[in-house]
Design a protein around this motif. Sequence first.
Motif, PDB file in Angstrom:
ATOM      1  N   MET A   1      16.430  22.385  10.223  1.00  0.00           N
ATOM      2  CA  MET A   1      16.163  23.789  10.006  1.00  0.00           C
ATOM      3  C   MET A   1      15.122  23.922   8.892  1.00  0.00           C
ATOM      4  N   ALA A   9      15.766  34.520   6.883  1.00  0.00           N
ATOM      5  CA  ALA A   9      17.115  34.978   7.206  1.00  0.00           C
ATOM      6  C   ALA A   9      17.808  35.530   5.971  1.00  0.00           C
ATOM      7  N   TYR A  55      22.742  33.206  11.864  1.00  0.00           N
ATOM      8  CA  TYR A  55      22.009  31.988  11.537  1.00  0.00           C
ATOM      9  C   TYR A  55      22.500  31.404  10.217  1.00  0.00           C
ATOM     10  N   SER A  58      25.304  28.782   9.616  1.00  0.00           N
ATOM     11  CA  SER A  58      25.025  27.342   9.612  1.00  0.00           C
ATOM     12  C   SER A  58      24.847  26.813   8.194  1.00  0.00           C
TER      13      SER A  58
END
Length: 69
Positions: A1, A9, A55, A58
């Motif tokens: 990521m 985000a 998101y 995670s």
Amino acid sequence: MSKGMDYTALTLVIVGAINWGLIGIFKLDLINLLFGNMSWISRIIYILVGLAGLYLLSLYGRVTAMGEE
């Protein structure tokens, strides 16, 4: 990521949190005020904030994995 995705985000979730704070304290929905009541742009913003929150779930796994190194 990627870090860029993480920062994007996080920024969106902070915008959402500030908006919810304004709603709770002042009954002021800043997104609706700026972009109109459920206009297409405000709906997109709400969707992006929601997706950013999902998101960031995670992040829990990544933080845990970093602690095990």
